[in-house]
Design an enzyme around this catalytic site. Structure first.
Site, mmCIF file in Angstrom:
data_model
loop_
_atom_site.group_PDB
_atom_site.id
_atom_site.type_symbol
_atom_site.label_atom_id
_atom_site.label_comp_id
_atom_site.label_asym_id
_atom_site.label_seq_id
_atom_site.Cartn_x
_atom_site.Cartn_y
_atom_site.Cartn_z
ATOM 1 N N THR A 14 57.149 3.756 19.306
ATOM 2 C CA THR A 14 58.180 3.978 18.281
ATOM 3 C C THR A 14 58.247 5.456 17.884
ATOM 4 O O THR A 14 59.320 6.079 17.914
ATOM 5 C CB THR A 14 57.853 3.134 17.024
ATOM 6 O OG1 THR A 14 57.690 1.780 17.441
ATOM 7 C CG2 THR A 14 58.940 3.224 15.980
ATOM 8 N N LYS A 107 46.731 7.455 10.492
ATOM 9 C CA LYS A 107 45.972 7.422 9.219
ATOM 10 C C LYS A 107 44.630 6.725 9.364
ATOM 11 O O LYS A 107 43.664 7.089 8.700
ATOM 12 C CB LYS A 107 46.782 6.750 8.114
ATOM 13 C CG LYS A 107 47.362 5.396 8.492
ATOM 14 C CD LYS A 107 48.838 5.495 8.726
ATOM 15 C CE LYS A 107 49.420 4.210 9.260
ATOM 16 N NZ LYS A 107 50.855 4.294 9.467
ATOM 17 N N GLU A 131 50.982 15.303 8.611
ATOM 18 C CA GLU A 131 52.020 14.940 7.636
ATOM 19 C C GLU A 131 52.526 13.518 7.837
ATOM 20 O O GLU A 131 52.773 12.782 6.870
ATOM 21 C CB GLU A 131 53.193 15.930 7.754
ATOM 22 C CG GLU A 131 54.290 15.741 6.743
ATOM 23 C CD GLU A 131 53.819 16.038 5.323
ATOM 24 O OE1 GLU A 131 53.634 15.052 4.582
ATOM 25 O OE2 GLU A 131 53.628 17.208 4.962
ATOM 26 N N GLY A 136 55.063 8.591 5.831
ATOM 27 C CA GLY A 136 56.088 8.850 6.856
ATOM 28 C C GLY A 136 56.866 10.127 6.665
ATOM 29 O O GLY A 136 56.331 11.228 6.790
ATOM 30 N N GLY A 189 61.604 -7.679 11.455
ATOM 31 C CA GLY A 189 60.911 -6.502 11.982
ATOM 32 C C GLY A 189 60.352 -5.591 10.895
ATOM 33 O O GLY A 189 59.887 -4.493 11.189
ATOM 34 N N GLU A 192 54.642 -6.637 10.768
ATOM 35 C CA GLU A 192 54.068 -6.856 12.100
ATOM 36 C C GLU A 192 53.762 -8.344 12.282
ATOM 37 O O GLU A 192 53.576 -9.082 11.301
ATOM 38 C CB GLU A 192 52.739 -6.093 12.213
ATOM 39 C CG GLU A 192 52.817 -4.620 11.898
ATOM 40 C CD GLU A 192 53.201 -3.793 13.111
ATOM 41 O OE1 GLU A 192 52.994 -4.277 14.231
ATOM 42 O OE2 GLU A 192 53.700 -2.673 12.925
ATOM 43 N N LYS A 207 45.767 5.626 3.674
ATOM 44 C CA LYS A 207 46.596 6.750 3.206
ATOM 45 C C LYS A 207 46.042 7.317 1.896
ATOM 46 O O LYS A 207 46.032 8.533 1.688
ATOM 47 C CB LYS A 207 48.044 6.286 3.029
ATOM 48 C CG LYS A 207 48.697 5.880 4.347
ATOM 49 C CD LYS A 207 49.973 5.097 4.104
ATOM 50 C CE LYS A 207 50.625 4.669 5.406
ATOM 51 N NZ LYS A 207 51.704 3.699 5.194
ATOM 52 N N GLY A 304 59.050 4.196 10.156
ATOM 53 C CA GLY A 304 60.247 4.170 10.996
ATOM 54 C C GLY A 304 60.248 5.371 11.921
ATOM 55 O O GLY A 304 59.627 6.402 11.638
#
Ligand SMILES: NC(=O)c1ccc[n+]([C@@H]2O[C@H](COP(=O)([O-])OP(=O)(O)OC[C@H]3O[C@@H](n4cnc5c(N)ncnc54)[C@H](OP(=O)(O)O)[C@@H]3O)[C@@H](O)[C@H]2O)c1
Length: 430
Positions: A14, A107, A131, A136, A189, A192, A207, A304
């Protein structure tokens, strides 16, 4: 224009495929802003035969990303495979050992090995940039390391997992229960097939551990994060929260206190009109409190393909410009090791929901358990009173020590008329 920054990308899923697409589509803009282009020299993934949304013609393929990481002529390695150990770690360790800059969105890897990797990067004089690993597309790492560099950060917290926030938001909007909304999120979606890392709070904790290290200049201490997920949040609690003027959010919260650092991840009730309550759906939001700047908040898409690739390439652009900063804002040898404050010592208000068979004396027993722990009740709600009927009893408290509430709840759970384990949600003054 100077020579290109030559990069190798490990992982073409992705985020990896979108990173390739972004670098190609924005090539001119990137080169103009960095004074040099970014050139993809090599790529690696598990399955060479797999069809991908980007054309890989002309790029050198490696079956082994760790071997690719040490290939001559590569300036920076982008790790987009995932996982705290295994090939992702081997690739990053190999790259740093060979003096290559590293950019990663991983992460889990940083939460478990961030300190050692930061030391390896510094020893080699290269960047360890991440970053994309936290929230994200939101540039919170750069904000903390650079924009807020002149501040002591007292607290950093946020909605750090879009899947959980989507589920909680949808539960509130539709009145449906957790299981039904999770199933729908999986079909759409947003979650998971194996949602454990997200809904059990582990992803948020990864995180948070990274944010804590960066904000407070301390070693990453993932094992000290108190972690609870959202499986136990019911539609009933969400409705009560609404009635009491709160929203339920899964927050990661790190607080620096004179005697140490507190890190916790759990469902929280936050005032409906607080800025963090307005972070809805799959969005993330992060708040930092600095001594000179005050409170800042950043909100945006926490996952995303596009947002994550945006963060990955921003890191690469910094490297292309020659900006190499310590991974956690201070040199790794200077990272502090403050005491980890356990959740038991946390002070705050709490929401308790009990399912009670309405019999004489039950409320008195509950009140006694709270009184004996010196817990002061702010409000109690009980509806639908009919003898021998099961009714919810909701209690909110004034500030109380977490351990005292745990002891009280153990005693309350043992009362015969309490027919299911008590629900406890901490109320946050944000
Ligand atoms: N997806 C997001 O929105 C998002 C957001 C923030 C951070 N991240 C982080 O970004 C990283 C990548 O996530 P993703 O969603 O892009 O994952 P993904 O779609 O599952 O892609 C993983 C990639 O790694 C490759 N890979 C797996 N094992 C490998 C091996 N042994 N050797 C070489 N390549 C291997 C896979 O190859 P094949 O394609 O051949 O199977 C695939 O291309 C993770 O650390 C994740 O936590 C993701």
């Amino acid at each position: 224009m100077s020579a290109p920054l030559r990069i190798a990308i490990a992982g073409l899923g992705t985020v990896g495929a979108e990173t390739v697409r972004l670098i190609r589509e924005q090539g001119a803009l990137i080169a103009a802003r960095c004074g040099r282009p970014i050139e993809i020299a090599a790529v690696s993934a598990r399955d060479r035969a797999k069809s991908r949304p980007v054309d890989l013609a002309g790029l050198t393929w490696f079956d082994d990303p760790a071997a690719m990481a040490t290939e001559p002529g590569i300036d920076a390695v982008v790790e987009l495979i995932g996982g705290s150990d295994g090939i992702a770690k081997a690739t990053v360790v190999a790259a740093l050992g060979a003096g290559r800059h590293v950019v990663t969105a991983n992460k889990a890897l940083l939460a478990h090995h961030g300190g050692d990797l930061a030391r390896a990067a510094e020893a080699a004089g290269v960047a360890l940039a991440y970053e994309a690993a936290v929230a994200g597309g939101i540039p919170i790492i750069k904000s903390l390391r650079e924009g807020l560099a002149a501040n002591r950060i007292g607290r950093v917290y946020g909605v750090l997992n879009g899947t959980c926030n989507y589920i909680l938001t949808t539960m509130r909007e539709t009145g449906r229960d957790f299981d039904a909304v999770l199933a729908e999120a999986q079909e759409l979606g947003y979650a998971e097939a194996d949602p454990g890392f997200d809904i059990d709070g582990v992803d948020t904790a990864h995180k948070l551990a990274i944010l804590t290290a960066l904000a407070f200049g301390c070693e990453i201490d993932f094992s000290s994060v108190h972690i609870e997920g959202i499986r136990a949040v019911s539609a009933l609690d969400i409705a009560y929260a609404e009635e009491l003027g709160y929203r339920i959010k899964l927050l990661g919260i790190a607080t620096r206190r004179p005697d140490g650092v507190e890190q916790r991840v759990h469902p929280c009730m936050v005032a409906k009109d607080s800025p963090i309550a307005a972070v809805e759906g799959a969005f993330n939001g992060v708040v930092a409190e600095g001594d000179f700047v005050g409170t800042i908040m950043a909100e945006g898409q926490g996952a995303g393909a596009g947002p994550t690739a945006s963060a990955v390439v921003a890191d690469l652009m910094d490297i292309a410009r020659g900006a190499v900063l310590p991974a956690f804002a201070v040199p790794a040898r200077d990272l502090e090791r403050p005491a980890a404050l356990p959740i038991e010592r946390h002070l705050g208000s709490q929401y308790i929901r009990l399912m009670v068979v309405d019999r004489p004396g039950v409320i008195a027993d509950i009140a006694a358990a709270l009184r004996d722990e010196e817990i002061s009740v702010e409000a109690m709600l009980q509806r639908g009173r009919a003898p021998d009927e099961v009714v919810p009893v909701v209690i909110t408290t004034h500030e109380t020590e977490d351990a005292a509430m745990t002891r009280a709840l153990i005693r309350i759970a043992a009362i015969e008329a309490i027919i299911e384990p008590p629900t406890r949600i901490r109320i946050e003054a944000l």
